[in-house]
Each structure stands twice: as C-alpha cells, then as structure tokens.
Design a protein around this motif. Sequence first.
Motif, mmCIF file in Angstrom:
data_model
loop_
_atom_site.group_PDB
_atom_site.id
_atom_site.type_symbol
_atom_site.label_atom_id
_atom_site.label_comp_id
_atom_site.label_asym_id
_atom_site.label_seq_id
_atom_site.Cartn_x
_atom_site.Cartn_y
_atom_site.Cartn_z
ATOM 1 N N SER A 38 0.883 -1.156 -0.050
ATOM 2 C CA SER A 38 -0.040 0.001 0.184
ATOM 3 C C SER A 38 0.808 1.282 -0.068
ATOM 4 N N ASN A 39 2.060 1.160 0.484
ATOM 5 C CA ASN A 39 2.794 2.416 0.509
ATOM 6 C C ASN A 39 3.862 2.277 -0.635
ATOM 7 N N SER A 40 3.658 1.679 -1.942
ATOM 8 C CA SER A 40 4.567 1.550 -3.073
ATOM 9 C C SER A 40 3.534 1.934 -4.134
ATOM 10 N N GLU A 41 4.588 2.561 -5.089
ATOM 11 C CA GLU A 41 3.734 3.117 -6.446
ATOM 12 C C GLU A 41 3.843 1.789 -7.560
ATOM 13 N N LEU A 42 4.444 0.822 -7.020
ATOM 14 C CA LEU A 42 4.908 -0.346 -8.198
ATOM 15 C C LEU A 42 3.748 -1.256 -8.058
ATOM 16 N N TYR A 43 2.700 -1.461 -7.111
ATOM 17 C CA TYR A 43 1.903 -2.449 -7.485
ATOM 18 C C TYR A 43 0.174 -2.074 -7.570
ATOM 19 N N GLU A 44 -0.513 -3.026 -8.110
ATOM 20 C CA GLU A 44 -2.051 -2.658 -8.245
ATOM 21 C C GLU A 44 -2.357 -2.951 -6.862
ATOM 22 N N LYS A 45 -2.736 -1.981 -6.014
ATOM 23 C CA LYS A 45 -2.943 -1.799 -4.557
ATOM 24 C C LYS A 45 -4.200 -2.469 -4.340
ATOM 25 N N GLN A 46 -5.346 -2.172 -5.053
ATOM 26 C CA GLN A 46 -6.637 -2.708 -4.641
ATOM 27 C C GLN A 46 -6.860 -4.240 -4.711
ATOM 28 N N ASP A 47 -6.343 -4.534 -5.943
ATOM 29 C CA ASP A 47 -6.283 -6.156 -5.961
ATOM 30 C C ASP A 47 -5.506 -7.074 -5.175
ATOM 31 N N TRP A 48 -4.287 -6.381 -4.678
ATOM 32 C CA TRP A 48 -3.507 -7.025 -3.708
ATOM 33 C C TRP A 48 -4.090 -6.875 -2.420
ATOM 34 N N ASP A 49 -4.633 -5.760 -2.138
ATOM 35 C CA ASP A 49 -5.082 -5.530 -0.701
ATOM 36 C C ASP A 49 -6.623 -6.382 -0.364
ATOM 37 N N HIS A 50 -7.331 -6.645 -1.629
ATOM 38 C CA HIS A 50 -8.237 -7.273 -1.474
ATOM 39 C C HIS A 50 -8.020 -9.031 -1.052
ATOM 40 N N LYS A 51 -7.175 -9.280 -1.894
ATOM 41 C CA LYS A 51 -6.585 -10.564 -1.626
ATOM 42 C C LYS A 51 -5.938 -11.011 -0.319
ATOM 43 N N LEU A 52 -4.975 -10.066 0.073
ATOM 44 C CA LEU A 52 -4.404 -9.928 1.289
ATOM 45 C C LEU A 52 -5.338 -9.908 2.575
ATOM 46 N N SER A 53 -6.210 -8.995 2.441
ATOM 47 C CA SER A 53 -7.552 -9.068 3.635
ATOM 48 C C SER A 53 -8.147 -10.297 3.623
ATOM 49 N N LEU A 54 -8.744 -11.008 2.546
ATOM 50 C CA LEU A 54 -9.179 -12.128 2.563
ATOM 51 C C LEU A 54 -8.256 -13.359 3.216
ATOM 52 N N ILE A 55 -6.956 -13.278 2.962
ATOM 53 C CA ILE A 55 -5.959 -14.180 3.367
ATOM 54 C C ILE A 55 -6.171 -13.953 5.291
ATOM 55 N N GLN A 56 -5.963 -12.819 5.624
ATOM 56 C CA GLN A 56 -5.818 -12.324 7.070
ATOM 57 C C GLN A 56 -7.153 -12.891 7.589
#
Length: 192
Positions: A54-72
């Motif tokens: 979330s603190n990087s400009e390199l990644y598709e934040k929304q997609d990663w955040d959704h998946k990592l939220s599910l995992i948590q």
Amino acid sequence: MGHRLSKIYTRTGDAGTTGLGDGSRVGKDDLRIQALGDVDELNAIVGVLRAQISNSELYEKQDWDHKLSLIQHWLFDLGGEVCIPNYTLLQAKSIDFLEQDIDRMNEALPMLKDFILPSGTLACSYAHQARAVCRRAERSLIIVQQRDQNIQNTALQLLNRLSDWFFVASRNLQKQAGGTEVLWQKNINDTI
C-alpha cells in the motif's frame, strides 16, 4: 456485540497457562498454542506485506489489498479453529479461490528453470517470508492433528495452498515492480 476486550490483561496466564475457546486451560507451551502462535505470526507478516504494497507505487494496490485481506480473515478463522477444538470456520471455497488465483498469476510468469532465492523487492521478500512461516504453521498444525485428530482437513489444505500462493505472489510482485528474480547459482564457490 458488547465490549469483549474491555480489559486487556487478566493475570490468568501468569502461571504459564492460557485459555482455549472452549474454556479449557492448557500450558502456553502446548502444541496447539504453538501452532496458534505460528498462524498469528503468519497473519502479522501478511499485515506487513499489505502495508508495504500500500505504500509503494509499484503494485496494483486494490487487487493485492483485497486478496491479502481475505487471507488475513482466513488466518483469523484458522486461529479460531485451532483455539476451539472440533470447531469449523473455514470453507473449501477459500482453497478454490487460492488455486484459481495461483493459476491466474502463474499464467503471466515465465516458466521456472532454476530455484529462486528469497530475495528481490521488499514486498517480494516479505511474500517469501510469509511462505516460510506458512510452511512452519502447516508443520505445527500437522503435529496437533496427529496428536489430537481434531484439526479440520480444510485448515491443513488452506496452509498448504497458501504457501504455494505466497511463492507465486512473490514472483508476481517482483515482476510488477519491474525487477528480475534472484536465481540460485549451483557453483557459487567457483566465483570467489
């Protein structure tokens, strides 16, 4: 829902025991508590990975955040299953989701010809760390299952699939950041 954690310290664990979700007390060195700690550590590392992305400009934040939220959330549910013997919270569709996402992410990656060192961008490295801790949590849970035989198969399947997911995610994160994978060199001593 009331204030369930209105008082954080209870002093009930001062003598080296802790309570399970079914009301029973076990030693803090109990195999079930060790497995619970491994799952908790994994969840914390996933939180660090989410923050890094979330603190990087390199990644598709929304997609990663959704998946990592599910995992948590799944890891928290897994902790609930470990804490309450014979209790079921996890669903098989979480494993289906991971398998489909692994396949989707893997399609965009080059075929592996060599081993990859756990290195690269910070997010990639955190994903590798999550993979390693996930494998430890899986080993801990297998020991509890062998002893008590009251760990659901879905829990073990989730950790097994999740470690694969973190491996493919690490490769995907490295690619999204424009980096190259750090490959293991068989005869590294020949270079010194």
